[in-house]
Design a protein around this motif. Structure first.
Motif, short mmCIF file in Angstrom:
data_model
loop_
_atom_site.label_atom_id
_atom_site.label_comp_id
_atom_site.label_asym_id
_atom_site.label_seq_id
_atom_site.Cartn_x
_atom_site.Cartn_y
_atom_site.Cartn_z
N ILE A 118 22.06 -52.69 17.07
CA ILE A 118 22.57 -51.60 17.91
C ILE A 118 22.26 -51.93 19.37
N TYR A 119 23.29 -52.16 20.16
CA TYR A 119 23.10 -52.48 21.58
C TYR A 119 24.41 -52.19 22.31
N ASP A 120 24.44 -52.47 23.62
CA ASP A 120 25.61 -52.10 24.43
C ASP A 120 26.93 -52.57 23.84
N GLU A 121 26.92 -53.78 23.25
CA GLU A 121 28.16 -54.36 22.72
C GLU A 121 28.59 -53.70 21.42
N HIS A 122 27.67 -53.03 20.77
CA HIS A 122 27.98 -52.33 19.51
C HIS A 122 27.84 -50.83 19.73
N PRO A 123 28.77 -50.23 20.46
CA PRO A 123 28.66 -48.79 20.70
C PRO A 123 28.80 -47.97 19.42
N HIS A 124 29.38 -48.59 18.37
CA HIS A 124 29.48 -47.91 17.08
C HIS A 124 28.92 -48.82 16.00
N LYS A 181 24.76 -43.30 22.74
CA LYS A 181 25.11 -42.13 23.56
C LYS A 181 25.78 -42.53 24.87
N ASN A 182 25.22 -43.54 25.52
CA ASN A 182 25.74 -43.92 26.85
C ASN A 182 26.51 -45.23 26.76
N PHE A 183 27.83 -45.14 26.75
CA PHE A 183 28.64 -46.35 26.68
C PHE A 183 28.55 -47.11 28.01
N VAL A 184 28.49 -48.42 27.91
CA VAL A 184 28.51 -49.27 29.11
C VAL A 184 29.96 -49.68 29.35
N GLU A 185 30.42 -49.68 30.61
CA GLU A 185 31.80 -50.06 30.90
C GLU A 185 32.08 -51.43 30.30
N PRO A 186 33.17 -51.57 29.53
CA PRO A 186 33.44 -52.85 28.85
C PRO A 186 33.55 -54.03 29.81
N ILE A 200 46.95 -57.95 11.20
CA ILE A 200 46.16 -57.74 12.43
C ILE A 200 44.71 -57.90 11.99
N TYR A 201 44.02 -58.85 12.62
CA TYR A 201 42.67 -59.20 12.18
C TYR A 201 41.69 -59.08 13.36
N ALA A 202 40.48 -58.67 13.06
CA ALA A 202 39.44 -58.61 14.10
C ALA A 202 38.08 -58.81 13.43
N ALA A 203 37.26 -59.68 13.98
CA ALA A 203 35.90 -59.88 13.44
C ALA A 203 34.90 -59.54 14.52
N ASN A 204 33.97 -58.67 14.19
CA ASN A 204 32.92 -58.26 15.14
C ASN A 204 33.51 -57.88 16.48
N CYS A 205 34.49 -57.05 16.43
CA CYS A 205 35.18 -56.65 17.66
C CYS A 205 35.53 -55.16 17.67
N ILE A 206 36.00 -54.62 16.54
CA ILE A 206 36.42 -53.21 16.56
C ILE A 206 35.22 -52.30 16.89
N CYS A 207 34.02 -52.66 16.39
CA CYS A 207 32.85 -51.82 16.70
C CYS A 207 32.42 -51.95 18.16
N HIS A 208 33.08 -52.87 18.90
CA HIS A 208 32.79 -53.02 20.33
C HIS A 208 33.59 -52.04 21.18
N ILE A 209 34.59 -51.39 20.58
CA ILE A 209 35.54 -50.61 21.38
C ILE A 209 35.16 -49.12 21.36
N HIS A 210 35.11 -48.52 22.52
CA HIS A 210 34.65 -47.13 22.60
C HIS A 210 35.63 -46.17 21.94
N ASP A 211 36.91 -46.25 22.33
CA ASP A 211 37.89 -45.25 21.89
C ASP A 211 38.56 -45.70 20.59
N LEU A 212 37.99 -45.27 19.48
CA LEU A 212 38.49 -45.76 18.19
C LEU A 212 39.83 -45.12 17.81
N ASP A 213 40.06 -43.88 18.24
CA ASP A 213 41.36 -43.27 17.94
C ASP A 213 42.48 -44.07 18.60
N ASP A 214 42.29 -44.43 19.84
CA ASP A 214 43.30 -45.24 20.54
C ASP A 214 43.45 -46.60 19.86
#
Ligand code: JHZ
Length: 395
Positions: free
Chosen positions: A201-207, A45-50, A153-167
């Motif tokens: 599930i923790y701050d680094e995994h907002p999704h 619910k509460n995203f931490v500033e990256p 374009i590759y990413a491992a254990n990173c996309i789920c770290h990003i808040h704005d998935l549409d962007d």
């Protein structure tokens, strides 16, 4: 609509290992988890500033988990053999960390994106052009004009770290060549629900991603999943392969995964209510087990100062009174204290494991590797403890 199903309490930054003099300034936030009833995305619910998390002091280094080095080498070989154009393969890695994936590709055609300055320096030093920035559409435009389209374009254990998935997905779409592929892997929500591993599930995994939610989110940004690989790493992950809409054939693995998630009830709120009850029960049982052991004079330590162990210890109220020390192979974590509950982190070599009766597996995802390394501990009567899939001890 965001519908909350789990309250994990107050948490620090899971990877912010700290020194004693910084205890008073520690940052905490409320870790609550919910389901978006439209997209079926599970998020906190509460995203931490990256910037609080991914900065010059970020300690998680893929090179310190040797099974992961092998994992990335095999992944790179497979992608190159199955999808690579032999003359030119323009690669971009989002969240390149210490370069364990990108080092398998040409320095001339590859680009890294890494907001943590300490790791960006590493890939720069290896000769890879590295943008020390967060992944956004603005950055994708900049890379497009400086370096051109990307075939992978590759990413491992990173996309789920990003808040704005549409962007995030719009940025990928901008930079992906017409026949290019976007491949990313993150822990699987289905496996987390099946195994009760709430500690992912923790701050680094907002999704936390299901294939179902990703299918919805990628499609609304003009991308399409055409293949899904189920991986054993990090307690069960999914590797998602996506392309521009209608530019590739959708394989059976996509239908299979969507069907499997549907049968499990991934879109039903009740599934998450049942999970929440299981998590609350796990907390009580783990705390009781460790307290009883301590009461009976047993010594307990922890192997692996993971983001996951930070989450378990803070949620369950487990501090140095129960677990006296954590060992970890990462230099930057050694000599520090674990976030929130302040258990000292030391190198493995600095303690004699046979002085302990129980070793809680902070890195339960490397259970077999650790059990194999620590045979002497078991031969001397030592036992491991884990909470996945349920609280238990074993040798
Ligand atoms: P490990 C990280 O989580 C953080 P963590 C991140 N947010 C992410 O997405 C997930 O990974 C997937 C140590 N170790 O990989 C090394 C030993 O001490 O489970 C590491 O510090 N002895 C990016 O932190 C830690 O354990 C060993 O024998 O939960 C493992 O961390 C081995 C094998 C590891 O990730």
């Amino acid at each position: 609509m965001f519908k909350e199903f789990l309250d994990l309490g107050r948490h620090p930054i899971a990877n912010a290992f700290l020194k004693e003099e910084d205890f008073d300034d520690e940052f905490f936030f409320d870790l609550k988890v919910g389901l978006d009833t439209d997209t079926k995305l599970v998020s906190i619910k509460n995203f931490v500033e990256p910037e609080r998390i991914f900065n010059q002091d970020y300690p998680y280094n893929t090179s310190n988990s040797f099974p992961m080095i092998e994992h990335f080498r095999k992944t790179a070989d497979m992608l190159y053999n199955e999808y690579g154009n032999k003359t030119c393969y323009r690669v971009l890695e989002i969240g390149s960390n210490s370069g364990t994936f990108i080092e398998n590709f040409s320095k001339v055609d590859s680009v890294c994106v890494e907001p943590c300055g300490n790791f960006a320096e590493v890939t720069e030093g290896m000769g890879y052009k590295t943008y020390v920035e967060f992944w956004t559409t603005e950055l994708a435009e900049k890379i497009l004009s400086n370096d051109g389209y990307r075939d992978l374009i590759y990413a491992a254990n990173c996309i789920c770290h990003i808040h704005d998935l549409d962007d995030t997905f719009r940025a990928v779409k901008k930079l992906l060549s017409p026949s290019g592929i976007f491949v990313f892997e993150d822990p699987s929500l289905l496996k987390i629900l099946e195994r009760g591993s709430y500690d992912q599930i923790y701050d680094e995994h907002p999704h936390v991603f299901s294939v179902t939610a990703l299918n919805n989110l990628l499609r609304r940004n003009g991308l399409q999943i055409f293949r899904v690989d189920n991986l054993s790493v990090h307690g069960g992950s999914n590797r998602i392969y996506a392309c521009h809409m209608d530019s590739c054939l959708v394989g059976d693995s996509v239908r299979y995964n969507l069907q499997e998630e549907s049968v499990f009830g991934i879109s039903n709120f009740e599934t998450y209510e049942i999970f929440a009850d299981r998590v609350k029960n796990s907390k009580e049982v783990l705390h009781r087990k460790l307290s009883n052991l301590k009461h009976n004079g047993k010594e307990i330590m922890c192997i692996g100062a993971t983001a996951k162990s930070t989450t378990v210890f803070n949620y369950c109220g487990i501090g140095p009174d129960l677990v006296s020390v954590i060992t970890d192979t990462t230099k930057d974590k050694q000599g520090m204290y674990s976030p929130g509950v302040h258990i000292p982190v030391v190198p493995r070599e600095s303690i004699n494991l046979t002085d302990y009766d129980y070793a809680y597996l902070g890195a339960w995802n490397f259970k077999d590797v650790i059990a194999n390394k620590e045979r002497e501990f078991v031969e001397n009567g030592g036992q491991f403890i884990t909470h996945v899939p349920q609280v238990m001890s074993f040798s």
